[in-house]
Design a protein around this motif. Structure first.
Motif, PDB file in Angstrom:
ATOM      1  N   LYS A   1       1.112  14.924   2.729  1.00  0.00           N
ATOM      2  CA  LYS A   1      -0.331  15.221   2.765  1.00  0.00           C
ATOM      3  C   LYS A   1      -1.071  14.424   1.701  1.00  0.00           C
ATOM      4  N   LYS A   2      -0.482  14.293   0.532  1.00  0.00           N
ATOM      5  CA  LYS A   2      -1.124  13.538  -0.541  1.00  0.00           C
ATOM      6  C   LYS A   2      -1.276  12.072  -0.136  1.00  0.00           C
ATOM      7  N   MET A   3      -0.234  11.494   0.453  1.00  0.00           N
ATOM      8  CA  MET A   3      -0.296  10.093   0.859  1.00  0.00           C
ATOM      9  C   MET A   3      -1.255   9.885   2.025  1.00  0.00           C
ATOM     10  N   GLN A   4      -1.313  10.842   2.944  1.00  0.00           N
ATOM     11  CA  GLN A   4      -2.280  10.766   4.042  1.00  0.00           C
ATOM     12  C   GLN A   4      -3.703  10.758   3.509  1.00  0.00           C
ATOM     13  N   LEU A   5      -3.946  11.555   2.499  1.00  0.00           N
ATOM     14  CA  LEU A   5      -5.272  11.614   1.880  1.00  0.00           C
ATOM     15  C   LEU A   5      -5.600  10.284   1.189  1.00  0.00           C
ATOM     16  N   LEU A   6      -4.635   9.759   0.450  1.00  0.00           N
ATOM     17  CA  LEU A   6      -4.867   8.544  -0.327  1.00  0.00           C
ATOM     18  C   LEU A   6      -5.064   7.312   0.549  1.00  0.00           C
ATOM     19  N   ARG A   7      -4.479   7.279   1.747  1.00  0.00           N
ATOM     20  CA  ARG A   7      -4.599   6.088   2.589  1.00  0.00           C
ATOM     21  C   ARG A   7      -5.979   5.970   3.222  1.00  0.00           C
TER      22      ARG A   7
ATOM     23  N   SER B   1       0.829  -1.206   0.000  1.00  0.00           N
ATOM     24  CA  SER B   1       0.000   0.000   0.000  1.00  0.00           C
ATOM     25  C   SER B   1       0.861   1.253   0.000  1.00  0.00           C
ATOM     26  N   ALA B   2       1.950   1.212   0.769  1.00  0.00           N
ATOM     27  CA  ALA B   2       2.852   2.366   0.822  1.00  0.00           C
ATOM     28  C   ALA B   2       3.471   2.630  -0.554  1.00  0.00           C
ATOM     29  N   LEU B   3       3.890   1.574  -1.244  1.00  0.00           N
ATOM     30  CA  LEU B   3       4.436   1.736  -2.589  1.00  0.00           C
ATOM     31  C   LEU B   3       3.397   2.307  -3.550  1.00  0.00           C
ATOM     32  N   HIS B   4       2.161   1.830  -3.425  1.00  0.00           N
ATOM     33  CA  HIS B   4       1.099   2.296  -4.303  1.00  0.00           C
ATOM     34  C   HIS B   4       0.838   3.787  -4.122  1.00  0.00           C
ATOM     35  N   ILE B   5       0.635   4.224  -2.878  1.00  0.00           N
ATOM     36  CA  ILE B   5       0.334   5.647  -2.667  1.00  0.00           C
ATOM     37  C   ILE B   5       1.562   6.518  -2.913  1.00  0.00           C
ATOM     38  N   ALA B   6       2.764   5.949  -2.773  1.00  0.00           N
ATOM     39  CA  ALA B   6       3.974   6.701  -3.114  1.00  0.00           C
ATOM     40  C   ALA B   6       3.997   6.993  -4.614  1.00  0.00           C
ATOM     41  N   CYS B   7       3.674   5.981  -5.420  1.00  0.00           N
ATOM     42  CA  CYS B   7       3.595   6.189  -6.874  1.00  0.00           C
ATOM     43  C   CYS B   7       2.533   7.226  -7.228  1.00  0.00           C
ATOM     44  N   LEU B   8       1.358   7.094  -6.616  1.00  0.00           N
ATOM     45  CA  LEU B   8       0.268   8.040  -6.904  1.00  0.00           C
ATOM     46  C   LEU B   8       0.639   9.461  -6.490  1.00  0.00           C
ATOM     47  N   ALA B   9       1.284   9.592  -5.338  1.00  0.00           N
ATOM     48  CA  ALA B   9       1.666  10.918  -4.855  1.00  0.00           C
ATOM     49  C   ALA B   9       2.660  11.593  -5.795  1.00  0.00           C
ATOM     50  N   LEU B  10       3.476  10.784  -6.469  1.00  0.00           N
ATOM     51  CA  LEU B  10       4.446  11.328  -7.421  1.00  0.00           C
ATOM     52  C   LEU B  10       3.853  11.487  -8.816  1.00  0.00           C
ATOM     53  N   GLY B  11       2.548  11.255  -8.933  1.00  0.00           N
ATOM     54  CA  GLY B  11       1.855  11.512 -10.190  1.00  0.00           C
ATOM     55  C   GLY B  11       1.951  10.411 -11.219  1.00  0.00           C
ATOM     56  N   VAL B  12       2.322   9.203 -10.804  1.00  0.00           N
ATOM     57  CA  VAL B  12       2.408   8.093 -11.758  1.00  0.00           C
ATOM     58  C   VAL B  12       1.007   7.741 -12.252  1.00  0.00           C
TER      59      VAL B  12
ATOM     60  N   ASP C   1     -10.507  13.299  -3.333  1.00  0.00           N
ATOM     61  CA  ASP C   1      -9.708  12.490  -4.245  1.00  0.00           C
ATOM     62  C   ASP C   1     -10.210  11.048  -4.150  1.00  0.00           C
ATOM     63  N   LEU C   2      -9.809  10.222  -5.108  1.00  0.00           N
ATOM     64  CA  LEU C   2     -10.150   8.804  -5.052  1.00  0.00           C
ATOM     65  C   LEU C   2      -9.048   8.088  -4.275  1.00  0.00           C
ATOM     66  N   GLY C   3      -9.340   7.768  -3.026  1.00  0.00           N
ATOM     67  CA  GLY C   3      -8.348   7.124  -2.176  1.00  0.00           C
ATOM     68  C   GLY C   3      -8.710   5.685  -1.868  1.00  0.00           C
ATOM     69  N   TYR C   4      -8.075   5.151  -0.838  1.00  0.00           N
ATOM     70  CA  TYR C   4      -8.191   3.743  -0.512  1.00  0.00           C
ATOM     71  C   TYR C   4      -8.301   3.573   1.002  1.00  0.00           C
ATOM     72  N   ASN C   5      -8.700   2.398   1.421  1.00  0.00           N
ATOM     73  CA  ASN C   5      -8.699   2.109   2.854  1.00  0.00           C
ATOM     74  C   ASN C   5      -7.403   1.375   3.183  1.00  0.00           C
ATOM     75  N   TYR C   6      -6.340   2.154   3.323  1.00  0.00           N
ATOM     76  CA  TYR C   6      -5.005   1.622   3.568  1.00  0.00           C
ATOM     77  C   TYR C   6      -4.521   1.956   4.982  1.00  0.00           C
ATOM     78  N   ARG C   7      -5.422   2.289   5.872  1.00  0.00           N
ATOM     79  CA  ARG C   7      -5.004   2.730   7.205  1.00  0.00           C
ATOM     80  C   ARG C   7      -4.392   1.595   8.018  1.00  0.00           C
ATOM     81  N   MET C   8      -3.452   1.966   8.871  1.00  0.00           N
ATOM     82  CA  MET C   8      -2.916   1.074   9.891  1.00  0.00           C
ATOM     83  C   MET C   8      -3.769   1.223  11.141  1.00  0.00           C
ATOM     84  N   THR C   9      -4.023   0.131  11.860  1.00  0.00           N
ATOM     85  CA  THR C   9      -4.798   0.206  13.100  1.00  0.00           C
ATOM     86  C   THR C   9      -3.892   0.597  14.265  1.00  0.00           C
TER      87      THR C   9
END
Length: 386
Positions: A207-213, A56-67, A238-246
């Motif tokens: 901030k972008k990754m926090q939003l996406l998670r 999930s971290a890799l995914h939102i990292a790519c998205l945050a960089l505009g991939v 934005d279109l994000g995901y449920n990638y939160r850590m508990t």
């Protein structure tokens, strides 16, 4: 069976989780930011974003960089498939850079050659994802220099590497990258059960990754399209995901951080002992760069098959049959059926192919006893000489 790796859970870790189970917040409470803060302190980085896995971290990292669709992302072929899948999730095109024959990390020489050719045909990558295989950092200073010359962003896949150092600084400080990703899977150096973390020095990327998670939802009125309707109000921007850590996971991770240096020190001691015990056997031991202090997540040997009367597979099966849980990290990604269907093959990655034909991961984890390590070596001696 002696496993190749496993978690080390203390009574303090258990109590930390119990405390959360008895608290009001099992998720979205104070434990996650506390864990993030500890990671930023340890890694000397400005921002950390905890998620439910390193994938999930890799995914939102790519998205945050505009991939996005049609972009190109390069990574190593010798890694877990998540290092490549994260780009495919974004609609990008993935390609691979061959590995260095000694470190097994992304080869700077191969990367340089590939960049020169890519520039000529107008197909430079938007992002490069070097993977710190086994816990040893890639040559990030040189990769960073190339990133400035050719205009790509850098995500360090440091899933194996928390607690390690590069140029005497903690891996994860993002001095030579835009984002670094850690994994907290149970076989990794510290664990949260499942979990991951993306760290960065960029407030905008954080901030972008926090939003996406968290579903792309914000409660920050400054980010909303109009003033909130009331104190209950939130907006999906934005279109994000449920990638939160508990908080349960974060509490375990925070507790484990107290022993991180101890874990890495013990892993390096075990590696040095393996190095000595293996000196007279027909194997290649791991090579360590002088400017690195490895997290030593994995201890990979390579078989000198020309000096052995057995195949790679026979040695592997013999060790497993004798109760030694060896493994192989990793099958080259381009050999996976999904990637073969996409047209990938191994003709451009001779070092990766050669590595795969010889590599075996021996057990290494902090609780591995001296007797267990001796058993591993004695079993390997029998397999190699029979």
């Amino acid at each position: 069976m002696i496993p190749y790796g496993k978690q080390d859970i203390s009574e303090q870790d258990i109590q930390a989780v119990v405390d959360i189970l008895r608290s009001e917040c099992l998720t979205q409470g104070p434990a996650v930011p506390a864990f993030e803060n500890e990671i930023t302190r340890y890694c000397k980085v400005k921002h950390a974003v905890a998620v439910n896995s390193a994938t999930s971290a890799l995914h939102i990292a790519c998205l945050a960089l505009g991939v996005g669709k049609g972009d190109i992302v390069w990574t190593s072929p010798i890694t877990f498939v998540a290092s490549a899948n994260c780009a495919l999730y974004c609609g990008a095109i993935v390609d691979f850079v061959d590995i260095d024959p000694r470190t097994y990390n992304m080869s700077v020489e191969s990367l340089t050659e590939k960049l020169v050719q890519a520039k000529k045909i107008g197909s430079l990558p938007k992002v490069v994802i070097p993977v710190h295989l086994c816990g040893q950092s890639c040559d990030m200073a040189k990769i960073y220099t190339l990133s400035k010359q050719y205009g790509f962003k850098v995500i360090e896949d440091a899933s194996h590497s928390i607690g390690g150092k590069y140029l005497n600084e903690p891996i994860g400080n993002c001095r030579f990258s835009d984002i670094t990703v850690f994994s907290f899977h149970p076989v990794k150096i510290i664990t949260t059960g499942e979990g991951g973390m993306a760290v960065t020095n960029s407030l905008l990327l954080a901030k972008k990754m926090q939003l996406l998670r968290s579903h792309g939802i914000t409660r920050d009125k400054d980010e909303m399209t109009h003033p909130p309707d009331g104190p209950w109000y939130y907006q999906q921007i934005d279109l994000g995901y449920n990638y939160r850590m508990t908080d349960i996971q974060a509490a375990l991770g925070l507790s484990q951080m107290h022993r991180l240096d101890e874990f890495v020190k013990k892993r390096n001691i075990l590696a040095k002992q393996y190095n000595q015990l293996l000196l007279d056997l027909p194997v290649v031991i791991p090579w360590q760069q002088d400017d690195c202090y490895s997290g030593m997540h994995l201890y990979v040997i390579r078989l000198k098959l020309g000096q052995i009367n057995k195949t790679h597979c026979q040695i592997f099966e013999g060790m497993r049959s004798a109760g030694i849980g060896v493994n192989l990290h990793y099958i080259p990604i381009y050999q996976q059926p999904y990637f073969e269907r996409l047209g990938y093959n191994g003709k451009n990655y001779p070092n990766a192919n050669f590595y795969y034909s010889e590599a075996i991961s021996l057990p290494i984890f902090p609780a591995l006893t001296q007797q267990e390590q001796i058993t591993v070596i004695e079993t390997l001696q029998i397999e190699l000489k029979s």
